[in-house]
Design an enzyme around this catalytic site. Structure first.
Site, mmCIF file in Angstrom:
data_model
loop_
_atom_site.group_PDB
_atom_site.id
_atom_site.type_symbol
_atom_site.label_atom_id
_atom_site.label_comp_id
_atom_site.label_asym_id
_atom_site.label_seq_id
_atom_site.Cartn_x
_atom_site.Cartn_y
_atom_site.Cartn_z
ATOM 1 N N CYS A 1 38.562 -1.117 19.181
ATOM 2 C CA CYS A 1 39.244 -1.973 18.199
ATOM 3 C C CYS A 1 40.229 -1.124 17.392
ATOM 4 O O CYS A 1 39.876 -0.021 16.957
ATOM 5 C CB CYS A 1 38.210 -2.603 17.274
ATOM 6 S SG CYS A 1 38.907 -3.442 15.836
ATOM 7 N N GLU B 1 29.745 2.546 16.528
ATOM 8 C CA GLU B 1 30.933 2.747 15.688
ATOM 9 C C GLU B 1 30.758 3.955 14.784
ATOM 10 O O GLU B 1 31.655 4.798 14.655
ATOM 11 C CB GLU B 1 31.203 1.504 14.844
ATOM 12 C CG GLU B 1 32.411 1.649 13.931
ATOM 13 C CD GLU B 1 32.631 0.428 13.043
ATOM 14 O OE1 GLU B 1 32.975 0.606 11.855
ATOM 15 O OE2 GLU B 1 32.463 -0.703 13.539
ATOM 16 N N SER C 1 25.746 -6.238 14.457
ATOM 17 C CA SER C 1 25.726 -5.937 13.022
ATOM 18 C C SER C 1 26.395 -7.035 12.210
ATOM 19 O O SER C 1 25.876 -7.474 11.185
ATOM 20 C CB SER C 1 26.421 -4.592 12.768
ATOM 21 O OG SER C 1 26.530 -4.334 11.384
ATOM 22 N N ASN C 2 27.543 -7.519 12.673
ATOM 23 C CA ASN C 2 28.260 -8.499 11.861
ATOM 24 C C ASN C 2 27.524 -9.837 11.809
ATOM 25 O O ASN C 2 27.530 -10.513 10.784
ATOM 26 C CB ASN C 2 29.703 -8.670 12.357
ATOM 27 C CG ASN C 2 29.811 -9.409 13.674
ATOM 28 O OD1 ASN C 2 29.809 -10.638 13.707
ATOM 29 N ND2 ASN C 2 29.909 -8.684 14.776
ATOM 30 N N SER D 1 31.670 -11.469 17.353
ATOM 31 C CA SER D 1 31.574 -11.162 18.782
ATOM 32 C C SER D 1 30.869 -12.282 19.553
ATOM 33 O O SER D 1 30.441 -12.082 20.689
ATOM 34 C CB SER D 1 30.831 -9.836 18.985
ATOM 35 O OG SER D 1 29.578 -9.842 18.323
#
Length: 291
Positions: free
Chosen positions: A99, A128, A223-224, A266
Site C-alpha cells: 500500500c 506492517e 486489524s482494521n 479489506s
C-alpha cells in the site's frame, strides 16, 4: 416490536490500498499465469485469500518456500527491506503490492537517524509493523501496543519520534501520543491512521448512535476490522465480527429492533451483502445508508 430498516455504514468495503493490491494480483496473474506465489497474505481477509487460491495463488510464509523460477507477489502490508534484497539476490521475479501509505510509513522510519529513539504504536507481530521496524534507520525501537505500555518506556530517550500502524483506532493513537508527551514534551508525533480507516471508524461511531447491534463483516485477523468491532462496543452497541453467516447472533437479531452493518477495509462487498440478505429474511426492511 417493529423492526427498523437495516442501517449501512457510510464508509465500508475495500480501501484504495486494497483495491490497488488486488489490481496488481490481477495484472500479475494475467501476465505470468499460475502458480503465482504470495508472501503472507495479499490482504487480511479469508474470503479474498480463498478466491485467490482457487485462481492459482500459492501462499507462503517465507522466501525459502518460493522456487527460483517463480513469480512472487508481496502483499499490501509491506515487507522488510531484506526480504526484497533476498528476492533480488535469488533473481526471483517479484511484484510489490505494498500500500502506498505503508510505503510512506516505511520511508518515514528509514529517515530517522541512528542516535534517535523510534516509538511504534501497533502490534509488533503484524506484517506492517515488522516491515516498518525493519526499515528504520535506528535500532532504538520501542513498541507500544496499548495505552498502558507507555508507562514502561525508558524515560531517557533521545529525540523520540512516534509512528503508528495505519489500522489502529485513531482516538487510541491520540491518547497514546498525549500520554507520551507528558514524559517527552519534545516528542515528534507523526502517528495516525490512513484516511480510509479513519472514515470507516467514524462511520461506525455514527451507526452506534442509532443501532443496538452492530455487525462488522471481516476476518478475525484483520486489524482494521477488529478496531471497528471495538469502536462499536466502546460506543455502547453490541458488536460482532462476522466472517461467515454462521457467526451471526441469530437469536439476538430476531429480538432486535435496529441493526447496523459495516465492513473492514479489506472485506469484499459480497461478504456484507450476504449478511444483509440474512437480515432481510428476519424481517428487517431494506437497507438505508447511515447519515
Amino acid at each position: 416490536m417493529k423492526k427498523q430498516p437495516i442501517r449501512l455504514g457510510r464508509e465500508r468495503g475495500f480501501c484504495a490500498g486494497v483495491r490497488g493490491a488486488l489490481a496488481r494480483f490481477e495484472e500479475t496473474l494475467r501476465d505470468f499465469g499460475a502458480p503465482l506465489y504470495v508472501l503472507d497474505e495479499l490482504v487480511h481477509n479469508r474470503a479474498v485469500t480463498e478466491n485467490m487460491k482457487a485462481r492459482g495463488a500459492v501462499f507462503v510464509d517465507s522466501l525459502d518456500q518460493v522456487p527460483d523460477d517463480a513469480t512472487l507477489l508481496f502483499g499490501a502490508h509491506g515487507v522488510p527491506p531484506e526480504t526484497i534484497l533476498s528476492a533480488k539476490n535469488r533473481h526471483i521475479c517479484f511484484v510489490d503490492a505494498t500500500c502506498p501509505l505503508v510505503r510512506q510509513l516505511q520511508k518515514a522510519a528509514a529517515a530517522i537517524s541512528p542516535e534517535r529513539d523510534l516509538i511504534l504504536f501497533g502490534d509488533p507481530a503484524h506484517p506492517e509493523m515488522k516491515g516498518v521496524a525493519a526499515s528504520a534507520g535506528t535500532r532504538k525501537i520501542h513498541f507500544v501496543s496499548r495505552l498502558e505500555d507507555v508507562n514502561a518506556i525508558d524515560r531517557n530517550l533521545t529525540r523520540p519520534l512516534l509512528l503508528s500502524q495505519t489500522t489502529r483506532n485513531e482516538k487510541e493513537i491520540r491518547a497514546v501520543a498525549g500520554k507520551l508527551k507528558e514524559f517527552f514534551p519534545q516528542l515528534e508525533d507523526h502517528a495516525g491512521v490512513c484516511n480510509a480507516v479513519m472514515a470507516r471508524q467514524q462511520a461506525v461511531r455514527e451507526l452506534a448512535k442509532n443501532c443496538g447491534i452492530i455487525l462488522i463483516a471481516g476476518s478475525p485477523h484483520s486489524s482494521n476490522a477488529l478496531r471497528l468491532k471495538e469502536i462499536a462496543s466502546n460506543c455502547g452497541a453490541k458488536s460482532y465480527l462476522i466472517e461467515n453467516i454462521e457467526d451471526l447472533p441469530t437469536e439476538e437479531l430476531r429480538a432486535a429492533e435496529t441493526v447496523g452493518v459495516s465492513s473492514g477495509a479489506s472485506t469484499p462487498e459480497g461478504s456484507l451483502r450476504k449478511i444483509v440478505d440474512v437480515l432481510l429474511t428476519m424481517g428487517f426492511p431494506a437497507p438505508e445508508e447511515s447519515r
